[in-house]
Design a protein around this motif. Structure first.
Motif, PDB file in Angstrom:
ATOM      1  N   LEU A 205     -12.887  15.492 -10.610  1.00  0.00           N
ATOM      2  CA  LEU A 205     -13.585  14.610  -9.684  1.00  0.00           C
ATOM      3  C   LEU A 205     -13.007  13.196  -9.662  1.00  0.00           C
ATOM      4  CD1 LEU A 205     -17.282  15.722 -10.331  1.00  0.00           C
ATOM      5  CD2 LEU A 205     -15.919  16.153  -8.291  1.00  0.00           C
ATOM      6  N   LYS A 206     -12.685  12.625 -10.844  1.00  0.00           N
ATOM      7  CA  LYS A 206     -12.192  11.253 -10.859  1.00  0.00           C
ATOM      8  C   LYS A 206     -10.909  11.122 -10.054  1.00  0.00           C
ATOM      9  CE  LYS A 206     -10.543   7.373 -13.585  1.00  0.00           C
ATOM     10  NZ  LYS A 206     -10.386   6.706 -14.891  1.00  0.00           N
ATOM     11  N   ASN A 207      -9.947  11.991 -10.300  1.00  0.00           N
ATOM     12  CA  ASN A 207      -8.666  11.898  -9.600  1.00  0.00           C
ATOM     13  C   ASN A 207      -8.798  12.223  -8.115  1.00  0.00           C
ATOM     14  OD1 ASN A 207      -7.262  11.131 -11.898  1.00  0.00           O
ATOM     15  ND2 ASN A 207      -6.850  13.240 -12.511  1.00  0.00           N
ATOM     16  N   MET A 208      -9.738  13.107  -7.793  1.00  0.00           N
ATOM     17  CA  MET A 208      -9.960  13.432  -6.382  1.00  0.00           C
ATOM     18  C   MET A 208     -10.429  12.194  -5.624  1.00  0.00           C
ATOM     19  SD  MET A 208      -9.717  15.968  -4.286  1.00  0.00           S
ATOM     20  CE  MET A 208     -10.396  16.825  -2.869  1.00  0.00           C
TER      21      MET A 208
ATOM     22  N   LEU B  26     -10.596  14.674   2.249  1.00  0.00           N
ATOM     23  CA  LEU B  26     -10.631  14.913   0.804  1.00  0.00           C
ATOM     24  C   LEU B  26     -11.939  14.430   0.194  1.00  0.00           C
ATOM     25  CD1 LEU B  26      -6.984  13.854  -0.111  1.00  0.00           C
ATOM     26  CD2 LEU B  26      -7.892  16.187   0.006  1.00  0.00           C
ATOM     27  N   GLY B  27     -12.543  13.407   0.799  1.00  0.00           N
ATOM     28  CA  GLY B  27     -13.793  12.888   0.262  1.00  0.00           C
ATOM     29  C   GLY B  27     -14.988  13.796   0.488  1.00  0.00           C
ATOM     30  N   THR B  28     -14.897  14.704   1.450  1.00  0.00           N
ATOM     31  CA  THR B  28     -16.030  15.585   1.751  1.00  0.00           C
ATOM     32  C   THR B  28     -16.347  16.529   0.598  1.00  0.00           C
ATOM     33  OG1 THR B  28     -15.573  15.434   4.125  1.00  0.00           O
ATOM     34  CG2 THR B  28     -16.938  17.285   3.376  1.00  0.00           C
ATOM     35  N   PRO B  29     -15.400  17.337   0.112  1.00  0.00           N
ATOM     36  CA  PRO B  29     -15.734  18.211  -1.031  1.00  0.00           C
ATOM     37  C   PRO B  29     -15.999  17.410  -2.304  1.00  0.00           C
ATOM     38  CG  PRO B  29     -13.389  18.324  -0.548  1.00  0.00           C
ATOM     39  CD  PRO B  29     -14.032  17.579   0.583  1.00  0.00           C
ATOM     40  N   PHE B  30     -15.357  16.231  -2.432  1.00  0.00           N
ATOM     41  CA  PHE B  30     -15.619  15.413  -3.614  1.00  0.00           C
ATOM     42  C   PHE B  30     -17.091  15.040  -3.699  1.00  0.00           C
ATOM     43  CE2 PHE B  30     -16.654  11.041  -4.781  1.00  0.00           C
ATOM     44  CZ  PHE B  30     -16.490  11.132  -6.162  1.00  0.00           C
ATOM     45  N   PHE B  31     -17.646  14.509  -2.613  1.00  0.00           N
ATOM     46  CA  PHE B  31     -19.016  13.997  -2.684  1.00  0.00           C
ATOM     47  C   PHE B  31     -20.027  15.124  -2.844  1.00  0.00           C
ATOM     48  CE2 PHE B  31     -22.380  10.952  -1.025  1.00  0.00           C
ATOM     49  CZ  PHE B  31     -22.272  10.105  -2.123  1.00  0.00           C
ATOM     50  N   GLY B  32     -19.787  16.255  -2.188  1.00  0.00           N
ATOM     51  CA  GLY B  32     -20.687  17.391  -2.355  1.00  0.00           C
ATOM     52  C   GLY B  32     -20.705  17.902  -3.783  1.00  0.00           C
ATOM     53  N   ALA B  33     -19.516  18.097  -4.373  1.00  0.00           N
ATOM     54  CA  ALA B  33     -19.428  18.572  -5.752  1.00  0.00           C
ATOM     55  C   ALA B  33     -19.966  17.534  -6.726  1.00  0.00           C
ATOM     56  CB  ALA B  33     -17.973  18.913  -6.092  1.00  0.00           C
ATOM     57  N   ALA B  34     -19.713  16.250  -6.461  1.00  0.00           N
ATOM     58  CA  ALA B  34     -20.188  15.187  -7.345  1.00  0.00           C
ATOM     59  C   ALA B  34     -21.706  15.158  -7.392  1.00  0.00           C
ATOM     60  CB  ALA B  34     -19.649  13.834  -6.873  1.00  0.00           C
ATOM     61  N   ILE B  35     -22.351  15.294  -6.233  1.00  0.00           N
ATOM     62  CA  ILE B  35     -23.819  15.288  -6.209  1.00  0.00           C
ATOM     63  C   ILE B  35     -24.373  16.489  -6.966  1.00  0.00           C
ATOM     64  CG2 ILE B  35     -25.824  15.502  -4.688  1.00  0.00           C
ATOM     65  CD1 ILE B  35     -24.297  13.843  -2.621  1.00  0.00           C
ATOM     66  N   MET B  36     -23.782  17.653  -6.761  1.00  0.00           N
ATOM     67  CA  MET B  36     -24.245  18.857  -7.454  1.00  0.00           C
ATOM     68  C   MET B  36     -24.000  18.758  -8.953  1.00  0.00           C
ATOM     69  SD  MET B  36     -25.644  21.843  -6.827  1.00  0.00           S
ATOM     70  CE  MET B  36     -25.777  23.531  -7.427  1.00  0.00           C
ATOM     71  N   HIS B  37     -22.885  18.128  -9.366  1.00  0.00           N
ATOM     72  CA  HIS B  37     -22.465  18.092 -10.762  1.00  0.00           C
ATOM     73  C   HIS B  37     -23.201  17.027 -11.566  1.00  0.00           C
ATOM     74  CE1 HIS B  37     -19.845  18.412 -14.243  1.00  0.00           C
ATOM     75  NE2 HIS B  37     -19.447  17.154 -14.113  1.00  0.00           N
ATOM     76  N   TRP B  38     -23.404  15.859 -10.998  1.00  0.00           N
ATOM     77  CA  TRP B  38     -23.907  14.719 -11.756  1.00  0.00           C
ATOM     78  C   TRP B  38     -25.406  14.453 -11.608  1.00  0.00           C
ATOM     79  CZ3 TRP B  38     -18.894  12.041  -9.948  1.00  0.00           C
ATOM     80  CH2 TRP B  38     -17.933  12.087 -10.972  1.00  0.00           C
TER      81      TRP B  38
END
Length: 409
Positions: free
Chosen positions: A75-78, A115-127
């Motif tokens: 996530l950080k590098n994405m 690239l920010g679209t899957p990042f934000f979705g996964a980040a919300i689910m993960h964190w």
């Protein structure tokens, strides 16, 4: 599922929200000065519309491949790549002295936004916890509307502040992206790829999208968002031009009137948050949003620049936003969903919608040259009606549903 992280959640939230928000501003910010851009670069209406919509080509491509990149780099590098590329694209407006350079800037920006679209979705689910996810999904739904308030409220004054330079007025948001980037690199620890025990085997599954396409709810959301984005992209990009070119208002007044659309969207998003938090339901919002847009578009067409027309614009804006928090929430509540699948579902749903966003403003611009922009906006009522019918077919996934089973996480 318990959320564990070596990072501090407030830091992640502030930096994640700020960067994604600045990128959302960049999505439609040329719309506020489109007539000035067309005059400076000698463009017709169709070319102007395409300069808005071209971003959806790279957004679609990189949103769809983004989940696979994210699996490898974490996530950080994405997010680092997202801010560098997206913010860099916005900064390229400084060098947009020709139509091709303007398009190049928009394409580079689109890659970063995708690239920010899957990042934000996964980040919300993960964190975030499920309750926190409702808040974050509402924020994500509000971004384009709050962003448009700033776009239509600040771009013209900023252009005047910079001596009439639309390039400087647009590129300032790219500078802010790089400020967030520096803070993110310095303040966030690299957790690496999403933990295998949390993401599950799907993190290495090459058929992530086949998994999603087997789910009826995802198909319905795709149909609804495709129809929704036709109206959003046309209204948000062409409404100020309509008020200026067809209604005969000054650029300042045209942008001020256009503010009705995003301000009403913000109100709609806040109503959606309150309803979801209290009722635990999603379906009603999905249907209501589409219905409000149909009514609003009809009122706009027949009311034009009267009070009825402005009420119509408000209903379109509110309807466009009120259902989106629920749209983001539903994939997180389906059975056996993971951060990887949620990020991919957001990419799939929005990418399909962005196909219509690619085509619709250009078609609307062509109609503006050959018919009227008012008619182009009116025709948006038909896809909104299709979206409403689709949402009527979805099941309730929220915790307020009867006989709701807890999703496996």
């Amino acid at each position: 599922m318990q959320k564990k992280s070596v990072n501090k959640l407030p830091v992640l939230t502030v930096l994640g929200v700020a960067g994604i928000f600045f990128l959302y501003i960049g999505q439609m910010n040329p719309s506020a000065v489109l007539t000035q851009i067309m005059g400076d670069l000698n463009l017709n209406m169709a070319q102007g519309g395409f300069s808005i919509s071209i971003i959806f080509i790279p957004i679609i491509i990189f949103a769809l491949i983004g989940p696979y990149i994210q699996m490898k780099i974490g996530l950080k590098n994405m997010y680092i790549i997202t801010l560098i590329v997206g913010g860099g694209g916005i900064l390229m407006y400084l060098f947009a002295n020709s139509y091709m350079m303007l398009l190049a800037a928009r394409v580079l920006y689109g890659i970063g936004f995708g690239l920010g679209t899957p990042f934000f979705g996964a980040a919300i689910m993960h964190w975030y916890t499920p309750k926190q996810q409702v808040t974050m999904n509402t924020l994500n739904a509000l971004f384009p509307y709050i962003g448009n308030v700033l776009v239509y409220g600040l771009t013209i004054p900023m252009m005047e502040l910079f001596g009439g330079s639309w390039r400087m007025a647009l590129s300032i948001w790219g500078i802010l992206c790089f400020v967030v980037l520096i803070a993110w690199i310095a303040g966030v620890k690299n957790e690496g790829p999403i933990a295998a025990e949390e993401a599950g085997e799907v993190t290495t599954d090459k058929n992530v999208y086949l998994n999603l396409l087997k789910r009826k709810e995802i198909i319905i959301l795709i149909v609804a968002f495709v129809c929704d984005f036709i109206s959003f992209s046309i209204v948000s990009s062409m409404l100020p031009t309509y008020y200026e070119v067809e209604a005969g208002y000054s650029p300042e007044l045209a942008n001020n009137l256009t503010l009705i659309f995003p301000v009403a969207g913000i109100v709609g998003g806040l109503i959606a948050f309150g309803y979801m938090a209290k009722s635990g339901r999603r379906k009603g919002l999905l249907v209501l949003g589409q219905a409000m847009k149909v009514v609003g578009i009809i009122l706009f067409y027949f009311g034009t620049t009267t009070a009825i027309g402005f009420i119509g614009v408000a209903l379109i804006g509110m309807g466009n936003c009120i259902w989106v928090p629920a749209m983001f929430e539903v994939p997180m509540e389906l059975e056996n969903m993971t951060p990887t699948l949620v990020g991919a579902s957001w990419s799939l749903i929005t990418s399909c919608g962005f196909v219509s966003g690619l085509i619709a403003p250009t078609v609307a611009g062509w109609m503006g040259d050959n018919f009227t922009l008012r008619l182009a906006i009116f025709l948006c009522a038909f896809p909104c009606l299709i979206g409403m019918i689709a949402c009527l077919l979805i099941r309730e996934t929220g915790p307020g549903a009867k006989n709701k089973k807890a999703p496996t996480q």
